[in-house]
Design a protein around this motif. Structure first.
Motif, PDB file in Angstrom:
ATOM      1  N   LEU A 195       0.817  -1.207   0.000  1.00  0.00           N
ATOM      2  CA  LEU A 195       0.000   0.000   0.000  1.00  0.00           C
ATOM      3  C   LEU A 195       0.854   1.263   0.000  1.00  0.00           C
ATOM      4  N   SER A 196       0.325   2.290  -0.657  1.00  0.00           N
ATOM      5  CA  SER A 196       0.955   3.602  -0.549  1.00  0.00           C
ATOM      6  C   SER A 196       0.601   4.163   0.829  1.00  0.00           C
ATOM      7  N   LEU A 197       1.248   5.262   1.194  1.00  0.00           N
ATOM      8  CA  LEU A 197       0.970   5.882   2.472  1.00  0.00           C
ATOM      9  C   LEU A 197      -0.507   6.295   2.574  1.00  0.00           C
ATOM     10  N   MET A 236      -3.922   8.079  10.799  1.00  0.00           N
ATOM     11  CA  MET A 236      -2.521   8.465  10.574  1.00  0.00           C
ATOM     12  C   MET A 236      -1.639   7.968  11.711  1.00  0.00           C
ATOM     13  N   LYS A 237      -2.171   7.997  12.906  1.00  0.00           N
ATOM     14  CA  LYS A 237      -1.397   7.518  14.060  1.00  0.00           C
ATOM     15  C   LYS A 237      -1.114   6.022  13.935  1.00  0.00           C
ATOM     16  N   ASN A 288       2.899  15.268   7.324  1.00  0.00           N
ATOM     17  CA  ASN A 288       3.615  16.131   6.365  1.00  0.00           C
ATOM     18  C   ASN A 288       3.650  15.520   4.978  1.00  0.00           C
ATOM     19  N   ALA A 289       3.826  14.199   4.921  1.00  0.00           N
ATOM     20  CA  ALA A 289       3.914  13.534   3.619  1.00  0.00           C
ATOM     21  C   ALA A 289       2.573  13.584   2.885  1.00  0.00           C
ATOM     22  N   LEU A 290       1.478  13.519   3.648  1.00  0.00           N
ATOM     23  CA  LEU A 290       0.155  13.498   3.021  1.00  0.00           C
ATOM     24  C   LEU A 290      -0.330  14.882   2.596  1.00  0.00           C
ATOM     25  N   ILE A 291       0.128  15.919   3.272  1.00  0.00           N
ATOM     26  CA  ILE A 291      -0.320  17.281   2.901  1.00  0.00           C
ATOM     27  C   ILE A 291       0.658  17.947   1.951  1.00  0.00           C
ATOM     28  N   GLY A 292       1.815  17.316   1.755  1.00  0.00           N
ATOM     29  CA  GLY A 292       2.834  17.940   0.921  1.00  0.00           C
ATOM     30  C   GLY A 292       2.500  17.859  -0.573  1.00  0.00           C
TER      31      GLY A 292
END
Length: 294
Positions: free
Chosen positions: A254-256, A274-275, A290-294
């Motif tokens: 799976l991707s993040l 996310m946790k 950060n990775a998901l909103i970037g």
């Protein structure tokens, strides 16, 4: 269910009967406690799983009950309410199983429920227990354990039970009869994989025996040594490295974002998803955010 507080040794009505759960030896009569003998001597009624077996015990300790009552799996529907009526009328009743603690993998638990519902005081008289006696000498971890009793007879039901235990990292305890032991070990190996196991039989008796090894080794042992007597099975829980590998395996593809969505689909909030994803991947929650909103 309303709150109920029981104080077994508090002052009670003079004529109130009680239910005593009396532990009896699992093989060696010297394991009978003084308190168990005293309780059986004092009670008006003794309810037994097998009255013939219990008579031998009572005769050995020169106990003559006013009434010896049969209570087992096949007559509990009729006998249970009758026994409760006797207690309500003021008689003290002692419940025993064929061996060990009553209400463990036997219909005594149903009588306890009836007694509690009727407001009857239930008092345990501790004694021997086969599963725990086997556990403490097994060499397997004792900090956490799960008692599974007797496994079902049908393979699909066995699989369902064992799959539920598969993630447990505590020692698993089961009872098994000699004519089913080989098949049960095969089911364990098929469903749980290779684990360390202890076969304990004839506990406290003359031919007491413990066989320790892997499931494969113990299956081979039984092929050379025909099973005799009742068994306690003690099975190693899942190792932490196995648990970690299984936990990590499912999300590798799976991707993040997909990983987080998986937990959201289970009903978790975005924050909790996310946790959980961060824990799975060994990341800080901030890094996932950060990775998901970037």
């Amino acid at each position: 269910m309303s709150l109920q507080v029981q104080k077994s040794f508090n002052e009670q009505a003079e004529h109130a009967g009680k239910l005593y759960l009396v532990g009896t030896p699992i093989g060696n009569l010297e394991d009978m406690t003084f308190r168990a003998i005293k309780t059986l001597q004092a009670c008006d009624i003794i309810a037994a799983e097998d009255t013939r077996q219990t008579r031998k015990l009572l005769t050995h300790f020169e106990i003559t009950p006013s009434m010896l009552f049969s209570y087992h799996e096949h007559n509990k529907g009729a006998s249970g309410p009758e026994l409760i009526r006797y207690i309500i009328e003021g008689k003290n009743l002692a419940l025993v199983s064929d061996a060990g603690l009553p209400a463990i993998s036997d219909p005594g638990s149903d009588l306890v429920k009836l007694a509690i519902e009727a407001g009857i005081t239930v008092i345990p008289i501790p004694g021997p227990n086969a599963a725990l006696s086997a556990l403490i000498v097994s060499g397997l971890p004792t900090e956490r354990f799960t008692f599974g009793g007797f496994l079902p007879r049908e393979k699909k039901d066995i699989r369902k039970v064992l799959e539920a235990f598969n993630e447990s990292n505590g020692t698993l305890l089961f009872y098994e009869s000699p004519h089913r032991i080989r098949k049960t070990l095969m089911h364990l190996e098929e469903i749980l994989g290779e684990r360390s196991i202890v076969l304990a039989r004839e506990l406290t008796k003359r031919h007491e025996e413990f066989v320790r090894g892997s499931l494969k080794e113990c299956i081979e042992w039984l092929e050379e040594h025909p099973p005799l007597g009742e068994y306690c099975l003690l099975v190693e829980g899942i190792r932490e490295e196995e648990r970690k590998a299984e936990r990590e395996a499912w999300w590798q593809v799976l991707s993040l974002e997909e990983h987080v969505e998986h937990y959201e689909n289970e009903g978790n909030s975005r924050k909790d998803a996310m946790k959980k994803t961060a824990v799975d991947r060994g990341l800080a929650k901030r890094d996932v955010y950060n990775a998901l909103i970037g």
